[in-house]
Design a protein around this motif. Structure first.
Motif, PDB file in Angstrom:
ATOM      1  N   HIS A   6       0.839  -1.196   0.000  1.00  0.00           N
ATOM      2  CA  HIS A   6       0.000   0.000   0.000  1.00  0.00           C
ATOM      3  C   HIS A   6       0.880   1.254   0.000  1.00  0.00           C
ATOM      4  CE1 HIS A   6      -3.914  -2.002   0.395  1.00  0.00           C
ATOM      5  NE2 HIS A   6      -3.273  -2.906   1.125  1.00  0.00           N
ATOM      6  N   ASN A   7       0.316   2.382   0.376  1.00  0.00           N
ATOM      7  CA  ASN A   7       0.968   3.678   0.241  1.00  0.00           C
ATOM      8  C   ASN A   7       2.186   3.809   1.165  1.00  0.00           C
ATOM      9  OD1 ASN A   7       1.632   6.439   0.139  1.00  0.00           O
ATOM     10  ND2 ASN A   7      -0.495   7.006  -0.254  1.00  0.00           N
ATOM     11  N   HIS A  53       6.718  -4.378  -6.542  1.00  0.00           N
ATOM     12  CA  HIS A  53       7.287  -3.998  -7.836  1.00  0.00           C
ATOM     13  C   HIS A  53       6.321  -3.180  -8.699  1.00  0.00           C
ATOM     14  CE1 HIS A  53      10.663  -6.391  -6.707  1.00  0.00           C
ATOM     15  NE2 HIS A  53       9.924  -7.467  -6.576  1.00  0.00           N
ATOM     16  N   ASN A  54       5.057  -3.097  -8.297  1.00  0.00           N
ATOM     17  CA  ASN A  54       4.119  -2.204  -8.985  1.00  0.00           C
ATOM     18  C   ASN A  54       4.070  -0.826  -8.340  1.00  0.00           C
ATOM     19  OD1 ASN A  54       3.359  -4.104 -10.905  1.00  0.00           O
ATOM     20  ND2 ASN A  54       1.726  -4.940  -9.620  1.00  0.00           N
ATOM     21  N   SER A  55       4.945  -0.605  -7.374  1.00  0.00           N
ATOM     22  CA  SER A  55       4.998   0.678  -6.684  1.00  0.00           C
ATOM     23  C   SER A  55       6.382   1.299  -6.887  1.00  0.00           C
ATOM     24  CB  SER A  55       4.725   0.498  -5.187  1.00  0.00           C
ATOM     25  OG  SER A  55       4.961   1.704  -4.489  1.00  0.00           O
ATOM     26  N   PRO A  56       6.518   2.240  -7.818  1.00  0.00           N
ATOM     27  CA  PRO A  56       7.830   2.870  -8.040  1.00  0.00           C
ATOM     28  C   PRO A  56       8.386   3.535  -6.790  1.00  0.00           C
ATOM     29  CG  PRO A  56       6.296   3.433  -9.806  1.00  0.00           C
ATOM     30  CD  PRO A  56       5.490   2.753  -8.733  1.00  0.00           C
ATOM     31  N   GLU A  57       7.483   4.103  -5.954  1.00  0.00           N
ATOM     32  CA  GLU A  57       7.949   4.777  -4.742  1.00  0.00           C
ATOM     33  C   GLU A  57       8.568   3.775  -3.766  1.00  0.00           C
ATOM     34  OE1 GLU A  57       4.591   4.901  -5.579  1.00  0.00           O
ATOM     35  OE2 GLU A  57       4.814   6.638  -6.885  1.00  0.00           O
ATOM     36  N   ALA A  58       7.908   2.621  -3.605  1.00  0.00           N
ATOM     37  CA  ALA A  58       8.432   1.611  -2.687  1.00  0.00           C
ATOM     38  C   ALA A  58       9.790   1.113  -3.175  1.00  0.00           C
ATOM     39  CB  ALA A  58       7.441   0.457  -2.564  1.00  0.00           C
ATOM     40  N   GLU A  59       9.902   0.868  -4.467  1.00  0.00           N
ATOM     41  CA  GLU A  59      11.176   0.389  -5.005  1.00  0.00           C
ATOM     42  C   GLU A  59      12.275   1.432  -4.821  1.00  0.00           C
ATOM     43  OE1 GLU A  59      10.713  -1.120  -9.035  1.00  0.00           O
ATOM     44  OE2 GLU A  59      10.460  -3.098  -8.112  1.00  0.00           O
ATOM     45  N   ALA A  60      11.927   2.686  -5.065  1.00  0.00           N
ATOM     46  CA  ALA A  60      12.922   3.753  -4.922  1.00  0.00           C
ATOM     47  C   ALA A  60      13.353   3.910  -3.474  1.00  0.00           C
ATOM     48  CB  ALA A  60      12.357   5.062  -5.453  1.00  0.00           C
ATOM     49  N   LEU A  61      12.419   3.782  -2.552  1.00  0.00           N
ATOM     50  CA  LEU A  61      12.763   3.894  -1.131  1.00  0.00           C
ATOM     51  C   LEU A  61      13.722   2.783  -0.702  1.00  0.00           C
ATOM     52  CD1 LEU A  61       9.307   4.915   0.381  1.00  0.00           C
ATOM     53  CD2 LEU A  61      11.425   6.241   0.537  1.00  0.00           C
ATOM     54  N   VAL A  62      13.513   1.576  -1.222  1.00  0.00           N
ATOM     55  CA  VAL A  62      14.432   0.478  -0.919  1.00  0.00           C
ATOM     56  C   VAL A  62      15.805   0.765  -1.510  1.00  0.00           C
ATOM     57  CG1 VAL A  62      14.931  -1.971  -1.318  1.00  0.00           C
ATOM     58  CG2 VAL A  62      12.617  -1.263  -0.703  1.00  0.00           C
ATOM     59  N   GLU A  63      15.829   1.213  -2.755  1.00  0.00           N
ATOM     60  CA  GLU A  63      17.099   1.476  -3.446  1.00  0.00           C
ATOM     61  C   GLU A  63      17.907   2.575  -2.766  1.00  0.00           C
ATOM     62  OE1 GLU A  63      16.051   2.371  -7.450  1.00  0.00           O
ATOM     63  OE2 GLU A  63      15.377   0.314  -7.899  1.00  0.00           O
ATOM     64  N   THR A  64      17.218   3.594  -2.257  1.00  0.00           N
ATOM     65  CA  THR A  64      17.931   4.705  -1.620  1.00  0.00           C
ATOM     66  C   THR A  64      18.294   4.423  -0.170  1.00  0.00           C
ATOM     67  OG1 THR A  64      15.819   5.759  -1.029  1.00  0.00           O
ATOM     68  CG2 THR A  64      16.845   6.425  -3.108  1.00  0.00           C
TER      69      THR A  64
END
Length: 425
Positions: free
Chosen positions: A335-336, A354-365
């Motif tokens: 979710h959000n 993987h359908n959440s660009p924000e979640a993926e970006a938060l993990v990557e950063t």
């Protein structure tokens, strides 16, 4: 005009009439036509076409897309309080939640997209600007609004690499649809490039995602949970939001293992009585004490788990947290994740993101951690509880991720304001 539009205008009236015949036996169809039965009479009563104020029509498919519109509306109303805002939804979820939206002149269900309906709707609203949020394009209404002089804006637009819009037969149809928009604001540079290269659009600009502005806007309003602050001021609080049973099956053992070192609030995705009873039964079985938010006891203490048994509070609750867990990552999709990130706290969630660009970006950063099972959840929580510095550093990364992406709403709102202001020159 694309030949597909001729086919569209042949099929839509026939399909609408056919579906209406079956609405007596299909509840969803019956509801669709019932809520639109008095649509034009209600819109006429609210719209007052003789009013000379500038008019902005914003269409969102559902509540999620409207969340992106809210900060845009706030910016417009701040600069032009005389502007009349009309809001249409396609879904029940959007209309039901926002039918009494305070900044709106009228909130209504979008009519079936026939030429006749489009003429009636535009004649009543008389929009100076029509904004479509993200997607949900109704070509007859767009065409008629454009013909009557409205400026058309597509905001928070996304065009993914493998979009169905690129398929040969469909592409020509959407080439026409996108040609109606005076300006398109995309979420990313990649989206902008695809509009330019695949559809030959020139009036496309990268603005970002207004959802970042919305989570910041919501973070300023925490009045409804202010009475909880004193109970958690001296604790390390984990707020587990939008949880499903699979999430809770991992959270409860971890909480037991960290007893005395962690407090927890659970805000389930499903707040129906049956699900709340199920959650309370699980807490009982784990030997954990709890209380419901709706019957908050005077003698509450933070060693009890607080169950949020109503909707609309989660975004505010994260302000109390030192750590956030966002549910859904062990189901279809997380979710959000922006709602907790805006407060500058570490965010945890399951592997389905993987359908959440924000979640993926938060993990990557490094602002979020993906957990895979009960062991990794406990290990992650243990490190964050034991190491306040690590917790602060990870939270700062999450907060910066949001702060660095603000401003999309002002960009779109300024285009609306420029159009409205030009009408009075």
């Amino acid at each position: 005009m694309a030949p597909q539009l001729f086919l569209y205008n042949t099929i839509v009236p026939f399909l609408a009439g056919s579906l209406k015949l079956f609405s007596g036996v299909l509840p969803k169809l019956r509801a669709f036509f019932r809520v639109r039965k008095n649509l034009f009479a209600e819109l006429e009563a609210a719209a007052n076409p003789t009013d000379s104020n500038p008019r902005v029509w914003i269409h969102a498919a559902s509540a999620g897309e409207f969340e992106q519109a809210r900060p845009i509306i706030a910016e417009v109303k701040r600069a032009r309080p005389d502007a009349l805002i009309f809001i249409s939804f396609q879904s029940d979820s959007g209309y039901t939640v926002y039918k009494n939206y305070p900044d709106a002149k009228a909130v209504f269900y979008h009519p079936v997209d026939t030429k006749k309906n489009a003429e009636r709707t535009v004649a009543l609203i008389k929009p100076d600007v029509l904004v479509v949020m993200r997607y949900d394009f109704w070509p007859n209404h767009l065409h008629v609004a454009k013909r009557h002089g409205a400026t058309l804006i597509l905001a928070a637009a996304v065009l993914q690499e493998h979009s169905n819009y690129f398929k040969p037969f469909i592409r020509q149809f959407y080439h026409y649809v996108f040609s109606l928009f005076d300006t398109i604001y995309t979420v990313s540079d990649e989206d902008r490039t695809r509009f330019e290269e695949r559809f030959g659009k020139e009036n496309v600009f990268t603005a970002g995602d207004p959802r970042f502005d919305q989570v910041l806007l919501r973070s300023h309003n925490t009045n409804r949970i202010s009475h909880l602050k004193k109970h958690y001021s001296e604790t390390t609080l984990l707020v587990a939001g939008s949880t499903w049973e699979k999430d809770e099956n991992l959270l409860l053992p971890a909480y037991v293992s960290l007893a005395g070192h962690l407090s927890m609030i659970i805000a389930p995705h499903d707040v129906s009585q049956n699900n709340i009873f199920r959650l309370e039964s699980d807490l009982d079985s784990a030997g954990l004490s709890f209380a419901r938010f709706s019957s908050f006891p005077d003698n509450f203490s933070a060693d009890r788990i607080l169950i949020i048994d109503s909707i609309g509070l989660l975004a505010e609750l994260y302000v109390l947290a030192k750590i956030a867990y966002v549910g859904g990552g062990f189901g279809i999709n997380v979710h959000n994740t922006l709602e907790p990130a805006v407060y500058g706290i570490p965010v945890l969630f399951g592997p389905k993101h993987h359908n959440s660009p924000e979640a993926e970006a938060l993990v990557e950063t490094g602002g979020a951690t993906e957990v895979h099972n009960a062991t990794s959840l406990l290990d992650t929580l243990q490190k964050l509880v034991d190491n306040p510095l690590k917790r602060t550093e990870q939270g700062a990364i999450a907060g910066s991720y949001v702060q660095n992406r603000l401003g999309a709403s002002k960009t779109v709102a300024q285009k609306i304001l420029d159009t409205l202001n030009s009408l009075t020159k």
